[in-house]
Scaffold this active site. Structure first.
Site, PDB file in Angstrom:
ATOM      1  N   ASP A 276      38.605  79.469  55.087  1.00 27.00           N
ATOM      2  CA  ASP A 276      37.173  79.795  55.112  1.00 27.00           C
ATOM      3  C   ASP A 276      36.333  78.526  55.311  1.00 27.00           C
ATOM      4  O   ASP A 276      35.111  78.594  55.439  1.00 27.00           O
ATOM      5  CB  ASP A 276      36.741  80.583  53.872  1.00 27.00           C
ATOM      6  CG  ASP A 276      36.961  79.816  52.578  1.00 27.00           C
ATOM      7  OD1 ASP A 276      37.535  78.710  52.612  1.00 27.00           O
ATOM      8  OD2 ASP A 276      36.560  80.344  51.516  1.00 27.00           O
ATOM      9  N   SER A 277      37.002  77.380  55.399  1.00 23.43           N
ATOM     10  CA  SER A 277      36.321  76.150  55.817  1.00 23.43           C
ATOM     11  C   SER A 277      35.743  76.307  57.221  1.00 23.43           C
ATOM     12  O   SER A 277      34.927  75.486  57.651  1.00 23.43           O
ATOM     13  CB  SER A 277      37.291  74.960  55.785  1.00 23.43           C
ATOM     14  OG  SER A 277      38.479  75.272  56.494  1.00 23.43           O
TER      15      SER A 277
ATOM     16  N   ASP B  90      42.405  83.138  54.675  1.00 23.42           N
ATOM     17  CA  ASP B  90      41.646  83.019  53.427  1.00 23.42           C
ATOM     18  C   ASP B  90      40.849  84.284  53.159  1.00 23.42           C
ATOM     19  O   ASP B  90      40.209  84.834  54.068  1.00 23.42           O
ATOM     20  CB  ASP B  90      40.639  81.861  53.553  1.00 23.42           C
ATOM     21  CG  ASP B  90      41.057  80.637  52.766  1.00 23.42           C
ATOM     22  OD1 ASP B  90      41.950  80.752  51.895  1.00 23.42           O
ATOM     23  OD2 ASP B  90      40.485  79.562  53.024  1.00 23.42           O
TER      24      ASP B  90
ATOM     25  N   LYS C 224      45.245  84.052  51.263  1.00 21.88           N
ATOM     26  CA  LYS C 224      45.051  83.036  50.227  1.00 21.88           C
ATOM     27  C   LYS C 224      43.771  83.362  49.481  1.00 21.88           C
ATOM     28  O   LYS C 224      42.789  83.800  50.089  1.00 21.88           O
ATOM     29  CB  LYS C 224      44.952  81.633  50.842  1.00 21.88           C
ATOM     30  CG  LYS C 224      44.641  80.552  49.806  1.00 21.88           C
ATOM     31  CD  LYS C 224      44.895  79.145  50.332  1.00 21.88           C
ATOM     32  CE  LYS C 224      43.778  78.537  51.118  1.00 21.88           C
ATOM     33  NZ  LYS C 224      42.482  78.433  50.415  1.00 21.88           N
TER      34      LYS C 224
ATOM     35  N   GLU D  25      44.078  71.381  45.361  1.00 18.38           N
ATOM     36  CA  GLU D  25      43.110  70.593  46.136  1.00 18.38           C
ATOM     37  C   GLU D  25      42.305  69.665  45.230  1.00 18.38           C
ATOM     38  O   GLU D  25      41.835  70.065  44.154  1.00 18.38           O
ATOM     39  CB  GLU D  25      42.137  71.534  46.878  1.00 18.38           C
ATOM     40  CG  GLU D  25      41.031  70.766  47.613  1.00 18.38           C
ATOM     41  CD  GLU D  25      40.187  71.613  48.553  1.00 18.38           C
ATOM     42  OE1 GLU D  25      40.471  72.818  48.711  1.00 18.38           O
ATOM     43  OE2 GLU D  25      39.244  71.047  49.145  1.00 18.38           O
TER      44      GLU D  25
HETATM   45  O1  KIV Z   1      39.481  76.704  53.721  1.00 23.07           O
HETATM   46  C1  KIV Z   1      40.333  75.824  53.877  1.00 23.07           C
HETATM   47  O2  KIV Z   1      40.448  75.195  54.941  1.00 23.07           O
HETATM   48  C2  KIV Z   1      41.214  75.544  52.766  1.00 23.07           C
HETATM   49  C3  KIV Z   1      42.070  74.320  52.850  1.00 23.07           C
HETATM   50  C4  KIV Z   1      41.245  73.115  52.731  1.00 23.07           C
HETATM   51  C5  KIV Z   1      43.176  74.350  51.864  1.00 23.07           C
HETATM   52  O3  KIV Z   1      41.235  76.257  51.817  1.00 23.07           O
END
Ligand code: KIV
Length: 289
Positions: free
Chosen positions: A67-68, A106, A136, A205
């Site tokens: 979700d980044s 995510d 995730k 993290e």
């Molecule tokens: O959203 C994301 O990219 C993440 C990673 C940084 C683990 O959760």
């Protein structure tokens, strides 16, 4: 949903695979760690688009549709505004672009925290509409019941503890976690709770290194670090961060390339060519036969 497709147009940039191969399975990833030892560290990178997935696929065990993408693709201030619709669209693109790595999507903020049933409905949509292999979600002990509920219903889950960006408003920022004994204990017990609930892997993290090592030793499933420790069972980075697409990145990022500068310089070259009428050349124009 099929990840193989044939397109018969000379202009399509889609990239069909000639021979489908077998994707890494989630049980195979879980089995990387046997009796606390991971001989072959797990390689995970974020991917948000089909072309990016095609380029990363052969080199990764796992592709994470993180979700980044809220910040990286959409310029949002955090991952909080990211919607399930966005995750579905990008998840499906990454599955279409990959044939080898397992794809994890995510669960965005607000799509799973209210109840186990809400989490199942959201995760089922992600699996059905993207073809991804697992989801995730962020959070530790508070999410353990939900994790067990999803797994019992056929949805593999990766956990995420330590610095959990969706909780930025509670944490008060993106600083490293685990500096106090209380915080360290909580991260450890969160990871144990997720492992007990059946998570096949856990992202840890932004934690101080001794906590990352303690978590890695404490749970039987692979622990994938980001801002954690080389002793974790695997590592993940946001791909655009390590490619040098941004001026500022977190301290834990190793910048392997300088694509941001390359793109800017290439755009400047194109602009100069257009302004001087140096582009297009003969090779890029159609002439009557
Ligand atoms: O959203 C994301 O990219 C993440 C990673 C940084 C683990 O959760």
């Amino acid at each position: 949903m099929s990840t193989t497709f044939q397109l018969d147009t000379a202009t399509s940039r889609a990239h069909p695979t000639p021979a489908p191969m077998k994707r890494l399975t989630i049980p195979a990833v879980r089995q990387r760690k046997i009796d606390g030892v991971t001989a072959q560290p797990v390689v995970m990178l974020t991917a948000y688009t089909a072309r990016q997935a095609q380029l990363l696929d052969a080199h990764c065990d796992l592709l994470l549709v993180g979700d980044s993408l809220g910040q990286v693709i959409y310029g949002l201030p955090s991952s909080i505004p990211v919607t399930l619709d966005l995750m579905v669209a990008h998840g499906a693109a990454v599955v279409r672009g990959s044939y080898h790595a397992a794809v994890i999507v995510d669960m965005p903020f607000g799509s799973y925290e209210a109840s186990k049933e809400q989490a199942f409905a959201s995760a089922a949509r992600l699996l059905k509409e993207t073809g991804c292999d697992a989801v995730k979600l962020e959070g530790g002990a508070a999410m353990a019941e939900t994790v067990a509920f999803l797994i019992a219903r056929g949805i593999p889950v990766m956990g995420h503890v330590g610095l959990t960006p969706q909780a930025v408003n509670v944490l008060g920022g993106y600083n490293a976690r685990g500096r106090s004994a209380e915080e360290a204990d909580k991260i450890l017990s969160d990871a144990r709770a997720l492992a007990d609930a059946g998570a096949f892997a856990i992202v840890v993290e932004g934690v101080v290194e001794p906590i990352a090592v303690a978590v890695t030793r404490a749970v039987p499933c692979p622990v994938i670090g980001i801002g954690a420790s080389a002793q974790c069972d695997g590592q993940v980075l946001v791909t655009e961060d390590m490619l040098g697409m941004f001026e500022r990145v977190p301290r834990f990022v190793k910048v392997y390339a300088n694509l941001g500068d390359t793109i800017a310089q290439t755009a400047a070259q194109f602009a100069a060519d257009v302004r001087t009428r140096a582009f297009p050349e003969q090779a890029q124009t159609y002439q009557p036969k």
